[in-house]
Scaffold this motif. Structure first.
Motif, PDB file in Angstrom:
ATOM      1  N   GLN A  34      -0.395   2.878  -4.861  1.00  0.00           N
ATOM      2  CA  GLN A  34       0.707   3.721  -4.410  1.00  0.00           C
ATOM      3  C   GLN A  34       0.444   4.333  -3.045  1.00  0.00           C
ATOM      4  O   GLN A  34       1.367   4.796  -2.379  1.00  0.00           O
ATOM      5  CB  GLN A  34       0.972   4.869  -5.396  1.00  0.00           C
ATOM      6  N   ASP A  40       3.211  -0.113  -1.308  1.00  0.00           N
ATOM      7  CA  ASP A  40       4.201   0.938  -1.519  1.00  0.00           C
ATOM      8  C   ASP A  40       4.293   1.790  -0.253  1.00  0.00           C
ATOM      9  O   ASP A  40       3.306   2.424   0.135  1.00  0.00           O
ATOM     10  CB  ASP A  40       3.783   1.799  -2.722  1.00  0.00           C
ATOM     11  N   THR A  42       6.191   4.434   0.154  1.00  0.00           N
ATOM     12  CA  THR A  42       6.764   5.735  -0.165  1.00  0.00           C
ATOM     13  C   THR A  42       5.992   6.886   0.456  1.00  0.00           C
ATOM     14  O   THR A  42       6.579   7.844   0.968  1.00  0.00           O
ATOM     15  CB  THR A  42       6.814   5.931  -1.696  1.00  0.00           C
TER      16      THR A  42
END
Length: 534
Positions: A34, A40, A42
Motif C-alpha cells: 500500500q 498503490d 493512494t
C-alpha cells in the motif's frame, strides 16, 4: 516435491561460469504494498522502487509463509517453511546456522556471498563471505553494527555515525566497489531496517508529508464481529499505539510504558541533530496538548469501547494518531526510495546492471490502518501479502510486466540457485520462479498457499493460526488457547470483514479447502496435522 533443474536455450548463459549473473537482494522490514506506488498510488510516490518494476516484473500475488520478521528471513534463507527451518518465532528462537541455507549453496556454486544490514536471527550469520549486520532490531540514528572479524567469531561491535538507511546503502556500494572478489559472481543481501517501528525519519525529511491528510481505510472502525481472534489482538491504532513511542507527542511531564525506550532511541542523535528533532516534534506536541488536554481520558475510551461506540471526540483523537503514524511511516519510505535510487544508479554507472538481477521485497506486509491496525502477523491480506519486483540484465531473456501466479518467500532460494546453475536440493520446499520470469505459465504451478504463524503469547497478542489461500478463498484455523475457524470469499469480501465459516451454502467450499489444507500440510510435513487432524 521433487525439483528438476533444466537448461533451455534462453537460459544457457546462466550456467556458463564466465557469464553467471550476480544477484542483489534488497529487503526491507514491514514495507507494505500500500506504500509503494507501483502497487498503490493512494498514499505515496516511490519513483525509484517503481523503476525496478518498470524495467522488469511486478509480482501481483506475492506472499510470505509466516508474517514476522525473523521467521520470514529464515524462510527466505532456507527455502523452507518455519517448522522445517526451526525458526518459528522471534520470542524464543535462535536460527540454527549449521543447517543448509541458500547462501551456503550459492557459495558452493562459486558465488561470493555478503549481507549488510538487518539480520534479526539471533545467531551469528553463516554461509557468508562477508557480513556487517545490526544487533537485534538496530537503531535509525547513529546505529551500532557488528562486523565480521576472523579473530572474533561473533564479530566486532562499533558505532556508525549517520542515518541508518543511508549507511546501509553506503556500505553496500562500498562492498561492491572496494571489497568484493571481482573474479567471482556475487549475491549481496542489502537488508534495511526501514520501515520498521519506531518510525524515526531522516532529519531532512522531518517536514515531509506534513501537509498531507491520508484517507482512512474503509474498515478503519472495524468491530471484528464474528472474528474473535481479530478482536483479541493488541495492535490497534486507537487502543494500543503509544502516544509517545509511536506518535512522538512528548513532554517532560508525560510518561507511558514505552516512553523510556523512545527517549533512548532519540538520544542517540548528536546534540545539534537532537535540537532539530526536538524543535520539530516539540512544536507538534505543544499544539497537541492544546487540542487534546483530555487525551488521557480519550485514550481510556479507546481502550475500553468498541470502535463503533467511540464518541466523536475519541474518533478525532484516534484519527490524529493515524495521521501521525502515516506521516512518519511515509517519511521513512521517502529515504528508502532515495537510497534504492542511489543504489540503482551505482549499478548502472559501474556497469554492474548489465550482469545483475535486482530483487526488491519486504519481509512481510503491514497494516496502514486497515481494520484499525498497525503491525502484521495475521494471515489477513495486508500482512500476508508482500511487494516483490525484479529487474533483469538486458542480456537475460525474460518477460516484462506483471506476473499473476501465486508466489511465496520460500521460492527465492530455488530461484537464485537455478540462476546460479546450482542443483536445487530435494528438501527445499519452494519453487524456482525462473519459469514465470521467462514468460511461461506452468500448468502444474501451485493453486494454493500455506501459512503458519506461531508467536503467541507475545507482543500484540495475535493468536497462533495456520491456513490455506486459493485464488478466491482463504481458510484459517486459530488454535492453541482457542479453536476457531474463519473462511473468507475474497472476491465478494476483499477487505476480509465477514467470516462465513459455518454459514449455510459454504459446506462444499469448506470441505474442499480443508482437503487442500491437509494436502499442503502433508506436502510440507507440518506436524500440526497430528495435533489437529483434518
Amino acid at each position: 516435491m521433487k525439483k528438476t533443474f533444466f537448461i533451455v536455450g534462453s537460459m544457457l548463459p546462466l550456467v556458463a561460469a564466465a557469464q553467471r549473473y550476480n544477484v542483489v537482494y534488497i529487503m526491507t522490514d514491514d514495507h507494505t504494498a500500500q506504500m509503494m506506488s507501483c502497487y498503490d498510488r493512494t498514499n505515496v510516490e516511490t519513483p525509484n522502487l517503481d523503476r525496478i518494476a518498470r524495467d522488469g516484473v511486478r509480482f501481483t500475488r506475492s506472499y510470505v509463509a509466516n508474517s514476522l520478521s525473523g521467521p520470514s528471513r529464515a524462510c527466505m534463507l532456507t527455502g523452507k517453511h518455519s517448522h522445517k527451518n526451526g525458526f518459528t518465532n522471534n520470542e524464543h528462537g535462535i536460527f540454527d546456522g549449521s543447517q543448509q541455507t541458500m547462501p551456503k549453496l550459492m557459495r558452493e556454486a562459486g558465488y561470493q556471498t555478503a549481507i549488510i544490514g538487518k539480520w534479526h536471527l539471533v545467531s551469528t550469520p553463516t554461509g557468508f563471505d562477508y557480513w556487517d549486520i545490526l544487533p537485534a532490531q538496530g537503531n535509525y540514528y547513529n546505529p551500532d553494527f557488528i562486523r565480521m572479524d576472523s579473530r572474533k567469531p561473533d564479530g566486532v561491535t562499533y558505532v556508525e555515525k549517520g542515518y541508518l538507511t543511508n549507511i546501509i546503502t553506503d556500505k553496500s556500494i562500498n562492498w561492491l566497489e572496494k571489497q568484493r572478489d571481482r573474479s567471482k559472481p556475487f549475491i549481496l543481501f542489502v537488508h534495511h531496517k526501514a520501515c520498521h517501528r519506531d518510525w524515526l525519519p531522516e532529519l531532512k525529511y522531518l517536514r515531509e508529508y506534513e501537509d498531507k491528510t491520508f484517507s482512512l481505510p474503509e474498515n478503519f472502525y472495524d468491530d471484528f464481529e464474528g472474528r474473535e481472534a481479530a478482536a483479541a489482538q493488541e495492535m490497534h491504532i486507537g487502543k494500543d499505539m503509544d502516544i509517545i513511542y509511536d506518535v512522538k507527542m512528548d513532554s517532560p511531564d508525560m510518561k507511558t510504558r514505552l516512553s523510556g525506550s523512545y527517549r533512548n532511541m532519540v538520544s542517540r542523535l548528536d546534540k545539534e541533530d537532537l535540537r532539530k528533532y526536538d524543535f520539530f516534534y516539540d512544536s507538534l506536541t505543544v499544539e497537541f496538548l492544546k487540542e487534546y488536554p483530555d487525551y488521557k481520558e480519550l485514550q481510556k475510551e479507546l481502550e475500553t469501547k468498541k470502535p463503533s461506540e467511540y464518541s466523536a471526540r475519541a474518533k478525532q483523537f484516534c484519527e490524529f494518531k493515524f495521521q501521525r503514524y502515516m506521516r512518519d511511516y511515509a517519511k521513512i519510505v521517502k529515504s528508502l526510495d532515495d537510497n534504492v535510487g542511489r543504489f540503482l544508479d551505482y549499478l548502472k554507472q559501474s556497469g554492474l546492471s548489465d550482469s545483475t538481477l535486482v530483487v526488491y521485497t519486504s519481509d512481510q506486509g503491514f497494516y496502514m490502518g486497515e481494520h484499525g491496525w498497525f503491525d502484521k502477523r495475521f494471515m489477513y491480506e495486508e500482512s500476508f501479502a508482500t511487494p516483490l519486483v525484479m529487474q533483469f540484465p538486458a542480456s537475460l531473456s525474460t518477460r516484462r510486466g506483471d506476473i499473476t501466479e501465486m508466489v511465496q518467500n520460500i521460492d527465492y532460494a530455488p530461484t537464485f540457485l537455478e540462476l546460479a546453475g546450482a542443483k536445487i536440493p530435494e528438501d527445499i520446499q519452494g519453487e524456482s520462479l525462473l519459469p514465470l520470469i521467462k514468460g511461461e505459465h506452468p500448468k502444474k504451478w501451485r493453486k494454493s498457499l500455506y501459512y503458519h504463524y506461531y508467536e503467541y503469547p507475545a507482543e500484540h497478542a495475535v493468536k497462533r493460526h495456520y491456513g490455506v489461500a486459493t485464488d478466491r478463498y482463504k481458510l484459517m484455523h486459530f488454535y492453541n488457547d482457542n479453536d476457531q475457524w474463519e473462511l473468507y470469499d475474497r472476491q465478494a469480501d476483499p477487505r476480509e470483514m465477514h467470516n462465513i465459516y459455518g454459514q449455510p451454502g459454504t459446506e462444499k467450499v469448506t470441505k474442499e479447502l480443508k482437503k487442500e489444507l491437509k494436502k499442503l500440510q502433508i506436502q510440507y510435513d507440518d506436524p500440526i496435522l497430528e495435533r489437529y487432524p483434518l
